[in-house]
Design a protein around this motif. Structure first.
Motif, mmCIF file in Angstrom:
data_model
loop_
_atom_site.group_PDB
_atom_site.id
_atom_site.type_symbol
_atom_site.label_atom_id
_atom_site.label_comp_id
_atom_site.label_asym_id
_atom_site.label_seq_id
_atom_site.Cartn_x
_atom_site.Cartn_y
_atom_site.Cartn_z
ATOM 1 N N LEU A 13 -17.281 2.973 6.848
ATOM 2 C CA LEU A 13 -15.830 3.081 6.685
ATOM 3 C C LEU A 13 -15.530 4.023 5.522
ATOM 4 C CD1 LEU A 13 -14.880 -0.695 7.049
ATOM 5 C CD2 LEU A 13 -15.084 1.043 8.852
ATOM 6 N N ASN A 14 -14.925 5.153 5.858
ATOM 7 C CA ASN A 14 -14.514 6.127 4.848
ATOM 8 C C ASN A 14 -13.082 5.799 4.429
ATOM 9 O OD1 ASN A 14 -14.202 8.433 3.248
ATOM 10 N ND2 ASN A 14 -13.513 9.661 4.997
ATOM 11 N N LEU A 15 -12.927 5.176 3.272
ATOM 12 C CA LEU A 15 -11.610 4.740 2.801
ATOM 13 C C LEU A 15 -10.874 5.910 2.171
ATOM 14 C CD1 LEU A 15 -12.603 1.362 1.111
ATOM 15 C CD2 LEU A 15 -12.043 1.799 3.524
ATOM 16 N N ILE A 16 -9.810 6.338 2.833
ATOM 17 C CA ILE A 16 -9.016 7.450 2.315
ATOM 18 C C ILE A 16 -8.112 6.934 1.195
ATOM 19 C CG2 ILE A 16 -7.414 9.301 2.913
ATOM 20 C CD1 ILE A 16 -10.112 9.431 4.369
ATOM 21 N N PRO A 17 -8.146 7.555 0.027
ATOM 22 C CA PRO A 17 -7.304 7.083 -1.088
ATOM 23 C C PRO A 17 -5.817 7.175 -0.763
ATOM 24 C CG PRO A 17 -8.982 8.622 -1.867
ATOM 25 C CD PRO A 17 -8.998 8.686 -0.369
ATOM 26 N N ILE A 18 -5.052 6.286 -1.374
ATOM 27 C CA ILE A 18 -3.591 6.362 -1.269
ATOM 28 C C ILE A 18 -3.122 7.436 -2.232
ATOM 29 C CG2 ILE A 18 -1.425 5.106 -1.545
ATOM 30 C CD1 ILE A 18 -3.035 2.520 -1.099
ATOM 31 N N GLU A 19 -2.455 8.456 -1.690
ATOM 32 C CA GLU A 19 -2.063 9.601 -2.514
ATOM 33 C C GLU A 19 -0.558 9.595 -2.804
ATOM 34 O OE1 GLU A 19 -4.142 11.450 -3.871
ATOM 35 O OE2 GLU A 19 -5.979 11.222 -2.722
ATOM 36 N N TYR A 20 -0.227 9.401 -4.064
ATOM 37 C CA TYR A 20 1.151 9.520 -4.516
ATOM 38 C C TYR A 20 1.158 10.254 -5.858
ATOM 39 C CZ TYR A 20 2.835 6.057 -1.118
ATOM 40 O OH TYR A 20 3.162 5.391 0.036
ATOM 41 N N LYS A 21 2.143 11.098 -6.065
ATOM 42 C CA LYS A 21 2.311 11.739 -7.366
ATOM 43 C C LYS A 21 3.148 10.825 -8.252
ATOM 44 C CE LYS A 21 1.886 16.555 -5.882
ATOM 45 N NZ LYS A 21 2.556 17.893 -5.810
ATOM 46 N N CYS A 22 2.542 10.381 -9.335
ATOM 47 C CA CYS A 22 3.234 9.464 -10.240
ATOM 48 C C CYS A 22 3.770 10.233 -11.444
ATOM 49 C CB CYS A 22 2.292 8.360 -10.696
ATOM 50 S SG CYS A 22 1.675 7.341 -9.340
ATOM 51 N N VAL A 23 5.053 10.094 -11.682
ATOM 52 C CA VAL A 23 5.703 10.766 -12.809
ATOM 53 C C VAL A 23 5.973 9.776 -13.940
ATOM 54 C CG1 VAL A 23 7.716 12.089 -13.562
ATOM 55 C CG2 VAL A 23 6.746 12.475 -11.274
ATOM 56 N N THR A 24 6.392 8.586 -13.577
ATOM 57 C CA THR A 24 6.750 7.595 -14.584
ATOM 58 C C THR A 24 5.691 6.501 -14.679
ATOM 59 O OG1 THR A 24 7.920 6.162 -13.023
ATOM 60 C CG2 THR A 24 9.175 7.981 -14.025
ATOM 61 N N GLU A 25 5.763 5.729 -15.743
ATOM 62 C CA GLU A 25 4.843 4.607 -15.919
ATOM 63 C C GLU A 25 5.041 3.569 -14.825
ATOM 64 O OE1 GLU A 25 3.881 1.181 -19.295
ATOM 65 O OE2 GLU A 25 4.874 3.049 -19.887
ATOM 66 N N GLU A 26 6.299 3.403 -14.416
ATOM 67 C CA GLU A 26 6.596 2.438 -13.356
ATOM 68 C C GLU A 26 5.946 2.851 -12.044
ATOM 69 O OE1 GLU A 26 8.807 3.728 -15.410
ATOM 70 O OE2 GLU A 26 9.389 1.963 -16.591
ATOM 71 N N GLU A 27 5.954 4.157 -11.754
ATOM 72 C CA GLU A 27 5.332 4.654 -10.523
ATOM 73 C C GLU A 27 3.821 4.479 -10.561
ATOM 74 O OE1 GLU A 27 8.493 8.164 -9.191
ATOM 75 O OE2 GLU A 27 6.839 8.626 -10.564
ATOM 76 N N THR A 28 3.235 4.701 -11.721
ATOM 77 C CA THR A 28 1.786 4.524 -11.877
ATOM 78 C C THR A 28 1.405 3.060 -11.667
ATOM 79 O OG1 THR A 28 1.676 6.365 -13.441
ATOM 80 C CG2 THR A 28 -0.158 4.802 -13.444
ATOM 81 N N LYS A 29 2.208 2.163 -12.242
ATOM 82 C CA LYS A 29 1.956 0.730 -12.080
ATOM 83 C C LYS A 29 2.097 0.308 -10.623
ATOM 84 C CE LYS A 29 3.553 -3.835 -13.582
ATOM 85 N NZ LYS A 29 4.551 -4.594 -14.386
ATOM 86 N N ALA A 30 3.117 0.837 -9.959
ATOM 87 C CA ALA A 30 3.352 0.490 -8.552
ATOM 88 C C ALA A 30 2.195 0.980 -7.678
ATOM 89 C CB ALA A 30 4.668 1.090 -8.085
ATOM 90 N N LEU A 31 1.659 2.168 -7.980
ATOM 91 C CA LEU A 31 0.537 2.699 -7.216
ATOM 92 C C LEU A 31 -0.699 1.830 -7.419
ATOM 93 C CD1 LEU A 31 -0.827 4.798 -5.450
ATOM 94 C CD2 LEU A 31 -1.188 6.212 -7.491
ATOM 95 N N TYR A 32 -0.982 1.449 -8.668
ATOM 96 C CA TYR A 32 -2.140 0.599 -8.931
ATOM 97 C C TYR A 32 -2.023 -0.717 -8.157
ATOM 98 C CZ TYR A 32 -5.571 -2.363 -11.127
ATOM 99 O OH TYR A 32 -6.626 -3.230 -11.334
ATOM 100 N N GLU A 33 -0.817 -1.294 -8.161
ATOM 101 C CA GLU A 33 -0.612 -2.560 -7.452
ATOM 102 C C GLU A 33 -0.822 -2.385 -5.951
ATOM 103 O OE1 GLU A 33 3.278 -3.658 -8.722
ATOM 104 O OE2 GLU A 33 2.582 -4.547 -10.626
ATOM 105 N N LYS A 34 -0.410 -1.242 -5.422
ATOM 106 C CA LYS A 34 -0.596 -0.976 -3.990
ATOM 107 C C LYS A 34 -2.082 -0.817 -3.658
ATOM 108 C CE LYS A 34 1.151 1.954 -0.236
ATOM 109 N NZ LYS A 34 1.856 0.887 0.502
ATOM 110 N N VAL A 35 -2.808 -0.107 -4.522
ATOM 111 C CA VAL A 35 -4.250 0.054 -4.321
ATOM 112 C C VAL A 35 -4.948 -1.298 -4.415
ATOM 113 C CG1 VAL A 35 -6.359 1.078 -5.252
ATOM 114 C CG2 VAL A 35 -4.271 2.452 -5.109
ATOM 115 N N ASP A 36 -4.520 -2.134 -5.339
ATOM 116 C CA ASP A 36 -5.108 -3.458 -5.503
ATOM 117 C C ASP A 36 -4.875 -4.306 -4.253
ATOM 118 O OD1 ASP A 36 -6.441 -5.244 -7.534
ATOM 119 O OD2 ASP A 36 -4.702 -6.487 -7.047
ATOM 120 N N ARG A 37 -3.674 -4.225 -3.679
ATOM 121 C CA ARG A 37 -3.398 -4.962 -2.443
ATOM 122 C C ARG A 37 -4.234 -4.405 -1.292
ATOM 123 N NH1 ARG A 37 1.906 -4.353 -4.313
ATOM 124 N NH2 ARG A 37 2.379 -2.795 -2.707
#
Length: 242
Positions: A91-115
């Motif tokens: 299984l080749n897991l493709i990363p979730i790609e989002y451009k994060c500008v703010t700290e809130e966006e970075t946190k939201a991306l980490y939470e999405k990757v964790d889920r």
């Protein structure tokens, strides 16, 4: 030499699982895995427009993407598990790609990757019959999975953007990253090595270095231990096995 066949546009889902997985000369299959906006984990084909395709998958729900050949990962693993498939399922897991500008966006991306990682582990839990190999170009995703479940068989797909070492069970080398000295070193450490071949040119070039005019003693030492990953089982067999 061993062969792993990648699910691609060459075969539709039905043909791939009715014909390719039963070939007696292959050692397993490889599937590209991504996550949709509504966090459905799916198997899909990569193509020449990879960036746009990945953006479409990350930013649309599963129902909005019905025009693509896309299948829920859990359904595929359930089918393979039910049929007692014994070969490697990569299984080749493709990363979730989002451009994060703010700290809130970075946190939201980490939470999405964790889920994403948590949902993957739930899918894997009742698939004990399967010989699962799980890799990604994302170091963070692999590390999260390793922290959550020490028993997963994890690998790292090496790219030019991340050359730092990571301790995993296996490595996937793309054509431009193939280095026989490094490969021999990792084989000696007990790691499995997979060479991904994406085009006819790459296949020809890899053949030259492993079996053809450019073959070295080092190539002879590693050849029998390597796995070749590609789209075309018949051509790969004739090139590397016959």
């Amino acid at each position: 030499m061993n062969l792993i066949i990648q699910k691609s546009i060459k075969y539709n889902i039905q043909d791939f699982f009715n014909k390719v997985v039963t070939l007696d000369y292959i050692n397993g299959i490889s599937l590209n895995v991504g996550v949709t906006k509504d966090e459905k984990i799916v198997v899909f084909n990569l193509s020449s427009g990879n960036e746009e395709l990945l953006k479409a998958i990350n930013h649309n729900t599963y129902n909005q993407l019905k025009n693509l050949e896309m299948v829920i990962l859990e359904d595929i693993l359930f089918y393979l598990n039910k049929n007692n498939y014994k070969m490697k399922v990569m299984l080749n897991l493709i990363p979730i790609e989002y451009k994060c500008v703010t700290e809130e966006e970075t946190k939201a991306l980490y939470e999405k990757v964790d889920r994403y990682a948590n949902n993957l582990i739930k899918i894997f839990q009742d698939k004990n019959n399967l010989n699962l190999y799980i890799h990604s170009t994302s170091r963070s995703l692999i590390n999260i999975l390793k922290e959550k479940n020490k028993n997963l068989h994890l690998g790292f797909a090496i790219t030019t953007t991340d050359l730092n070492y990571i301790d995993v069970n296996y490595f996937v080398f793309s054509y431009e990253m193939i280095n026989l000295t490094l490969i021999k070193q990792e084989l000696d450490l007990g790691k499995e090595i997979f060479l991904f071949i994406g085009t006819a040119y790459e296949m020809s070039s890899v053949y030259d270095y492993l079996r053809g005019a450019k073959k070295t003693k080092l190539a002879d030492l590693v050849y029998d231990k390597l796995f070749i990953m590609g789209d075309y089982p018949e051509i790969l067999k004739k090139t590397f096995l016959d």
